[in-house]
Design a protein around this motif. Sequence first.
Motif, PDB file in Angstrom:
ATOM      1  N   ASN A 111       0.790  -1.113   0.022  1.00  0.00           N
ATOM      2  CA  ASN A 111       0.167   0.014  -0.205  1.00  0.00           C
ATOM      3  C   ASN A 111       0.943   1.279   0.084  1.00  0.00           C
ATOM      4  O   ASN A 111       0.619   2.270  -0.796  1.00  0.00           O
ATOM      5  CB  ASN A 111      -0.794   0.045   1.197  1.00  0.00           C
TER       6      ASN A 111
ATOM      7  N   LEU B 248       3.350   1.558  -3.401  1.00  0.00           N
ATOM      8  CA  LEU B 248       2.624   1.941  -4.912  1.00  0.00           C
ATOM      9  C   LEU B 248       2.731   3.230  -5.188  1.00  0.00           C
ATOM     10  O   LEU B 248       3.405   3.424  -6.586  1.00  0.00           O
ATOM     11  CB  LEU B 248       1.487   1.317  -4.706  1.00  0.00           C
ATOM     12  N   GLY B 249       2.435   4.161  -4.519  1.00  0.00           N
ATOM     13  CA  GLY B 249       2.595   5.691  -5.113  1.00  0.00           C
ATOM     14  C   GLY B 249       3.986   5.944  -5.534  1.00  0.00           C
ATOM     15  O   GLY B 249       4.179   6.428  -6.517  1.00  0.00           O
TER      16      GLY B 249
ATOM     17  N   ARG C  77       5.021   4.234  -8.548  1.00  0.00           N
ATOM     18  CA  ARG C  77       4.283   4.529  -9.743  1.00  0.00           C
ATOM     19  C   ARG C  77       4.494   5.860 -10.175  1.00  0.00           C
ATOM     20  O   ARG C  77       4.673   6.273 -11.201  1.00  0.00           O
ATOM     21  CB  ARG C  77       2.822   4.265  -9.702  1.00  0.00           C
TER      22      ARG C  77
ATOM     23  N   ALA D 225      -6.631   5.958  -4.795  1.00  0.00           N
ATOM     24  CA  ALA D 225      -5.728   5.888  -5.567  1.00  0.00           C
ATOM     25  C   ALA D 225      -5.335   7.007  -6.346  1.00  0.00           C
ATOM     26  O   ALA D 225      -4.056   7.271  -6.728  1.00  0.00           O
ATOM     27  CB  ALA D 225      -6.037   4.624  -6.625  1.00  0.00           C
TER      28      ALA D 225
ATOM     29  N   ILE E 169      -2.920   9.531  -4.347  1.00  0.00           N
ATOM     30  CA  ILE E 169      -1.524   9.326  -4.219  1.00  0.00           C
ATOM     31  C   ILE E 169      -0.894   9.333  -5.695  1.00  0.00           C
ATOM     32  O   ILE E 169       0.169   9.033  -5.838  1.00  0.00           O
ATOM     33  CB  ILE E 169      -1.244   7.799  -3.511  1.00  0.00           C
ATOM     34  N   GLY E 170      -1.660  10.076  -6.106  1.00  0.00           N
ATOM     35  CA  GLY E 170      -0.736  10.405  -7.570  1.00  0.00           C
ATOM     36  C   GLY E 170      -0.867   9.249  -8.853  1.00  0.00           C
ATOM     37  O   GLY E 170       0.181   9.314  -9.738  1.00  0.00           O
ATOM     38  N   LEU E 171      -1.887   8.181  -8.580  1.00  0.00           N
ATOM     39  CA  LEU E 171      -1.632   7.318  -9.726  1.00  0.00           C
ATOM     40  C   LEU E 171      -2.324   7.739 -11.039  1.00  0.00           C
ATOM     41  O   LEU E 171      -3.348   8.486 -10.923  1.00  0.00           O
ATOM     42  CB  LEU E 171      -2.354   5.886  -9.218  1.00  0.00           C
TER      43      LEU E 171
ATOM     44  N   ASN F 299      -3.031   3.304 -14.030  1.00  0.00           N
ATOM     45  CA  ASN F 299      -2.298   2.714 -12.821  1.00  0.00           C
ATOM     46  C   ASN F 299      -3.570   2.348 -11.939  1.00  0.00           C
ATOM     47  O   ASN F 299      -3.569   1.530 -11.145  1.00  0.00           O
ATOM     48  CB  ASN F 299      -1.063   3.355 -12.089  1.00  0.00           C
TER      49      ASN F 299
ATOM     50  N   ASP G 127      -3.711  -1.545 -11.112  1.00  0.00           N
ATOM     51  CA  ASP G 127      -3.103  -1.810  -9.431  1.00  0.00           C
ATOM     52  C   ASP G 127      -4.198  -1.984  -8.586  1.00  0.00           C
ATOM     53  O   ASP G 127      -4.007  -2.646  -7.484  1.00  0.00           O
ATOM     54  CB  ASP G 127      -2.023  -0.956  -9.347  1.00  0.00           C
TER      55      ASP G 127
END
Lengths: 251, 301
Positions: A106, A109-110, A113, B204, B207-209, B213, B217
Amino acid sequence: MLDTSAARPLVEITGMCKWYGEFSALHDINLSVMEGEKVVVCGPSGSGKSTMIRCINQLEAHQKGKILVDGTEVTPDMKNIEQIRREVGMVFQSFNLFPHMTILDNLILGPMRNRGVSRKEATDLAMHYLERVQIAAQAAKYPPQLSGGQQQRVAIARALCMKPKVMLFDEPTSALDPEMIAGVLDVMIELAEDGMTMVVVTHEMGFARKVADRVVFMDEGEIIEVAHPEDFFSNPQSDRAQLFLSQLLGH
Amino acid sequence: MDRNSPPPAPPRKRLTPLDYLLFGSVAALVVYAGYRVNDVLVYNWDWSRVLGFLVRFDEDTGRWIGNLLLTGLFTTLRLAVWATLLATVIGIVMGYWRTCENLTLRIISRCYVELIRNIPPVVFIFIFFFFISSQIFPAMGLDDIDPDGALVANPVFHFLFGDPRLLSNFLAGLLCLAMFEGAYVTEIVRAGIQSVQKGQWEAARAIGLSRTNVLRDVILPQALRKILPPLAGQFITLIKDSAIVSLISIQELTFLATEVAATTTKVFETWILVGAMYFILCYSFAVLFAWFERRAARSRR
Ligand SMILES: Nc1ncnc2c1ncn2[C@@H]1O[C@H](COP(=O)(O)OP(=O)(O)O)[C@@H](O)[C@H]1O
Ligand SMILES: [Mg+2]
């Protein structure tokens, strides 16, 4: 508490309006948050607190006015919204951890990516923040195996892993059992003491008194009052704030 | 009372006389139907000829080899597996489009689903088959593929796609089925994506996906976990639905069974046998999937 003359504004909202269909959810919002400043937002349910802070990282699109994050204008149709979002950490009322990933996954991931950090580097960073929120021992577990308080601390660590310049909290303790609240607030107080810029939607008056530089009171989609916490809680100016506080105290 | 004493045994479930009566009447009905076929239609049962089309003894090699019906069964199985895979790909793309903000993509996917769900499968397959066999395959150069080429004349290819000489026939059936089942998978995927909480998208994105993504993800892994059971059910449905492509001469089990029934004139034996083959195939998969699901549920605790 804070020398605002030297600091630069990290978040600047001017004349922002938002509608849901015909319903005016936010009207003429003006708010600047200086670097290192802690702003607590309160107000009755449905007054637009969540909507306002969600506009800052464009989880909701505003229709009028201007939002600047660290000098960059944020618009609903912008291409590089991901570059804004990595500067703006967000913590939700319902944690919203990814249930199919371990705690560690968790967190990494950020950074992997969005910032293109290597897995090794991201893991080191994640473990550092997990230690700070005292969950390092649970890194390999899955979110549903943790208590609500632990999950919210993980959610804070996940946001911190992006090394944001400002953190937004949307009622981070209102979904928690009473005995879990203190642990989460302690983490937030520590974060504030480290100088993080924070916008916190909360009704925890103790927290507001302790860390807030300013309290913003909202009602029906407008900012009604902005004051120093002591002044606001002991001597609210507007009738609506007085009513709200008397209801909050239960008498 | 002693707290450690075991709980009382649950009452035993007994069959009542009424249950026996019910079983009896069902059995009587079956016997009566058999009697009618035997004595009234004066039908000569002969299973040996039909069973010979399942497996036969090859005099030259001295071994038992599979005959038409078994070949058909494997073609059906190949069709079902490939069509399910292809339908899943179609379904994931279309299912995502169904939930997209982009209006064009939403219209395209909605049209696809509604078109297929509101036309009888047979009619769709006749139209679509005419289109692919007259337009797509010639364009792909499939019609003049060399059946003895090294690429196709090997055991691996044979195992995956069957006889190279029937490749375009097989692919036609495969495409028809996949297009057809894809619409149902689309709806399964759409429901799966929509069952993932809104907060997951928000966290998601926060957090800048990127959009891709977020989907790859966070959303799809959770959605896929939820759609696996209905997808498994759809696979079994597809095995049964595949019989329909016999109408466009795809050489699968039902098509070959029609031929066997015609040559042997043993209509009852052929179709009872083929029914049993479908049943065993589908029921085995149902049992297998149920087992997987129980195991998955246990490992999730
Ligand atoms: N997605 C939405 N669609 C329509 N109305 C919404 C939506 N989200 C929030 N609202 C409305 O906007 C107002 C402000 O909501 P919100 O910002 O969540 O308030 P708060 O966080 O202060 O409780 C409420 O009246 C709410 O009903
Ligand atoms: Mg709210």
